[in-house]
Motif scaffolding. Structure first.
Motif, PDB file in Angstrom:
ATOM      1  N   ARG A  42       0.885  -1.149   0.152  1.00 21.23           N
ATOM      2  CA  ARG A  42      -0.186  -0.017  -0.024  1.00 21.23           C
ATOM      3  C   ARG A  42       0.902   1.401  -0.022  1.00 21.23           C
ATOM      4  NH1 ARG A  42      -4.871  -1.568   4.362  1.00 21.23           N
ATOM      5  NH2 ARG A  42      -6.089  -2.690   2.816  1.00 21.23           N
ATOM      6  N   LEU A  43       2.096   1.201   0.639  1.00 25.02           N
ATOM      7  CA  LEU A  43       2.968   2.284   0.957  1.00 25.02           C
ATOM      8  C   LEU A  43       3.411   2.724  -0.518  1.00 25.02           C
ATOM      9  CD1 LEU A  43       4.550   1.866   4.273  1.00 25.02           C
ATOM     10  CD2 LEU A  43       3.054   4.037   3.618  1.00 25.02           C
ATOM     11  N   LYS A  44       3.999   1.595  -1.151  1.00 22.16           N
ATOM     12  CA  LYS A  44       4.745   1.775  -2.450  1.00 22.16           C
ATOM     13  C   LYS A  44       3.731   2.190  -3.417  1.00 22.16           C
ATOM     14  CE  LYS A  44       8.084  -1.740  -1.847  1.00 22.16           C
ATOM     15  NZ  LYS A  44       8.541  -3.340  -2.327  1.00 22.16           N
ATOM     16  N   GLU A  45       2.317   1.847  -3.539  1.00 21.09           N
ATOM     17  CA  GLU A  45       1.651   2.307  -4.522  1.00 21.09           C
ATOM     18  C   GLU A  45       1.088   3.840  -4.070  1.00 21.09           C
ATOM     19  OE1 GLU A  45      -1.222   2.383  -7.744  1.00 21.09           O
ATOM     20  OE2 GLU A  45       0.469   1.148  -7.306  1.00 21.09           O
ATOM     21  N   ALA A  46       1.034   4.101  -3.143  1.00 28.97           N
ATOM     22  CA  ALA A  46       0.595   5.401  -2.787  1.00 28.97           C
ATOM     23  C   ALA A  46       1.822   6.404  -3.217  1.00 28.97           C
ATOM     24  CB  ALA A  46       0.343   5.809  -1.124  1.00 28.97           C
ATOM     25  N   PHE A  47       2.936   5.949  -3.040  1.00 28.53           N
ATOM     26  CA  PHE A  47       4.026   6.914  -3.288  1.00 28.53           C
ATOM     27  C   PHE A  47       4.203   7.035  -4.898  1.00 28.53           C
ATOM     28  CE2 PHE A  47       8.347   8.376  -3.642  1.00 28.53           C
ATOM     29  CZ  PHE A  47       8.689   9.064  -2.609  1.00 28.53           C
ATOM     30  N   ARG A  48       4.152   5.644  -5.370  1.00 28.37           N
ATOM     31  CA  ARG A  48       4.120   5.612  -6.956  1.00 28.37           C
ATOM     32  C   ARG A  48       3.023   6.470  -7.530  1.00 28.37           C
ATOM     33  NH1 ARG A  48       1.753   3.727 -11.116  1.00 28.37           N
ATOM     34  NH2 ARG A  48       0.055   3.178 -10.168  1.00 28.37           N
ATOM     35  N   LYS A  49       1.830   6.431  -7.040  1.00 26.58           N
ATOM     36  CA  LYS A  49       0.900   7.336  -7.806  1.00 26.58           C
ATOM     37  C   LYS A  49       1.454   8.870  -7.730  1.00 26.58           C
ATOM     38  CE  LYS A  49      -3.430   7.038  -6.866  1.00 26.58           C
ATOM     39  NZ  LYS A  49      -4.737   6.822  -6.018  1.00 26.58           N
ATOM     40  N   HIS A  50       2.171   9.271  -6.953  1.00 33.01           N
ATOM     41  CA  HIS A  50       2.422  10.894  -6.717  1.00 33.01           C
ATOM     42  C   HIS A  50       4.096  11.033  -7.284  1.00 33.01           C
ATOM     43  CE1 HIS A  50      -1.586  11.649  -5.113  1.00 33.01           C
ATOM     44  NE2 HIS A  50      -1.336  10.215  -4.392  1.00 33.01           N
ATOM     45  N   ILE A  51       4.673  10.215  -7.895  1.00 35.91           N
ATOM     46  CA  ILE A  51       5.839  10.357  -8.274  1.00 35.91           C
ATOM     47  C   ILE A  51       6.088  11.595  -9.044  1.00 35.91           C
ATOM     48  CG2 ILE A  51       7.949   9.646  -9.708  1.00 35.91           C
ATOM     49  CD1 ILE A  51       7.453   6.885  -8.549  1.00 35.91           C
ATOM     50  N   PRO A  52       5.328  11.769 -10.094  1.00 36.81           N
ATOM     51  CA  PRO A  52       5.435  13.203 -10.928  1.00 36.81           C
ATOM     52  C   PRO A  52       5.399  14.610  -9.922  1.00 36.81           C
ATOM     53  CG  PRO A  52       4.117  11.698 -11.978  1.00 36.81           C
ATOM     54  CD  PRO A  52       4.250  11.353 -10.672  1.00 36.81           C
ATOM     55  N   GLU A  53       4.803  14.505  -8.733  1.00 36.21           N
ATOM     56  CA  GLU A  53       4.548  15.550  -7.852  1.00 36.21           C
ATOM     57  C   GLU A  53       5.576  15.854  -6.893  1.00 36.21           C
ATOM     58  OE1 GLU A  53       0.896  14.600  -6.135  1.00 36.21           O
ATOM     59  OE2 GLU A  53      -0.089  14.404  -7.991  1.00 36.21           O
ATOM     60  N   ILE A  54       6.471  14.790  -6.667  1.00 33.23           N
ATOM     61  CA  ILE A  54       7.576  14.890  -5.676  1.00 33.23           C
ATOM     62  C   ILE A  54       8.751  15.240  -6.047  1.00 33.23           C
ATOM     63  CG2 ILE A  54       8.630  13.355  -3.947  1.00 33.23           C
ATOM     64  CD1 ILE A  54       6.402  11.468  -4.185  1.00 33.23           C
ATOM     65  N   LYS A  55       9.325  16.212  -5.208  1.00 37.93           N
ATOM     66  CA  LYS A  55      10.657  16.680  -5.604  1.00 37.93           C
ATOM     67  C   LYS A  55      11.715  16.056  -5.695  1.00 37.93           C
ATOM     68  CE  LYS A  55      10.901  20.626  -3.579  1.00 37.93           C
ATOM     69  NZ  LYS A  55      11.083  21.804  -2.414  1.00 37.93           N
ATOM     70  N   ARG A  56      12.588  16.197  -6.841  1.00 38.48           N
ATOM     71  CA  ARG A  56      13.628  15.391  -7.007  1.00 38.48           C
ATOM     72  C   ARG A  56      14.900  15.721  -6.279  1.00 38.48           C
ATOM     73  NH1 ARG A  56       9.803  13.134  -9.335  1.00 38.48           N
ATOM     74  NH2 ARG A  56       9.889  12.299 -11.516  1.00 38.48           N
ATOM     75  N   GLY A  57      15.901  15.089  -6.396  1.00 37.14           N
ATOM     76  CA  GLY A  57      17.053  15.489  -5.541  1.00 37.14           C
ATOM     77  C   GLY A  57      17.161  15.189  -3.943  1.00 37.14           C
ATOM     78  N   PHE A  58      16.259  14.194  -3.926  1.00 36.46           N
ATOM     79  CA  PHE A  58      16.214  13.776  -2.084  1.00 36.46           C
ATOM     80  C   PHE A  58      16.034  12.338  -2.613  1.00 36.46           C
ATOM     81  CE2 PHE A  58      15.216  18.144  -1.864  1.00 36.46           C
ATOM     82  CZ  PHE A  58      15.638  18.739  -0.484  1.00 36.46           C
ATOM     83  N   ASN A  59      16.365  11.667  -1.098  1.00 37.96           N
ATOM     84  CA  ASN A  59      16.149  10.449  -0.756  1.00 37.96           C
ATOM     85  C   ASN A  59      15.038  10.307   0.244  1.00 37.96           C
ATOM     86  OD1 ASN A  59      18.138   9.164  -2.840  1.00 37.96           O
ATOM     87  ND2 ASN A  59      19.612   8.763  -1.087  1.00 37.96           N
TER      88      ASN A  59
END
Length: 112
Positions: free
Chosen positions: A61-78
């Motif tokens: 569930r966590l992976k899918e929730a994160f995956r759905k919003h990848i385009p909105e998440i700021k790059r350059g961070f872990n």
């Protein structure tokens, strides 16, 4: 989740636990730190959450929730998302909302 977005080795997890900035709520904890390799994410669900079936379901569930919003998440961070025991009792919509609120607190959402 695509392989290029995954944190794979334990050294990366350890670094985020030690040096990463932390934001938390009742269900989840989000650690994040700057990275020069783009955006990568790891998920951790401990044994306090439940037996293996429950832990794996929570992690999916966590992976899918994160995956759905990848385009909105700021790059350059872990990022490292850690589930607390209450996350196992919640449904997907609650997990997704909590994850988005943590990302907003961390300043990780917005234009790419």
């Amino acid at each position: 989740m695509q392989r290029r977005y995954r944190l794979t080795n334990s050294r990366s997890f350890d670094y985020l636990y030690r040096k990463g900035t932390c934001v938390r709520d009742g269900f989840l904890v989000l650690y994040f730190a700057p990275s020069n390799r783009g955006m990568r994410v790891g998920f951790s669900v401990g044994k306090k959450v439940g037996k293996s079936v429950v832990r794996n379901k929570t992690k999916r569930r966590l992976k899918e929730a994160f995956r759905k919003h990848i385009p909105e998440i700021k790059r350059g961070f872990n990022y490292l998302v850690v589930a607390r025991p209450q996350a196992a009792e919640s449904d997907f919509a609650q997990i997704e909302n909590n994850l988005l609120s943590l990302l907003a607190k961390a300043g990780a959402t917005g234009t790419v």
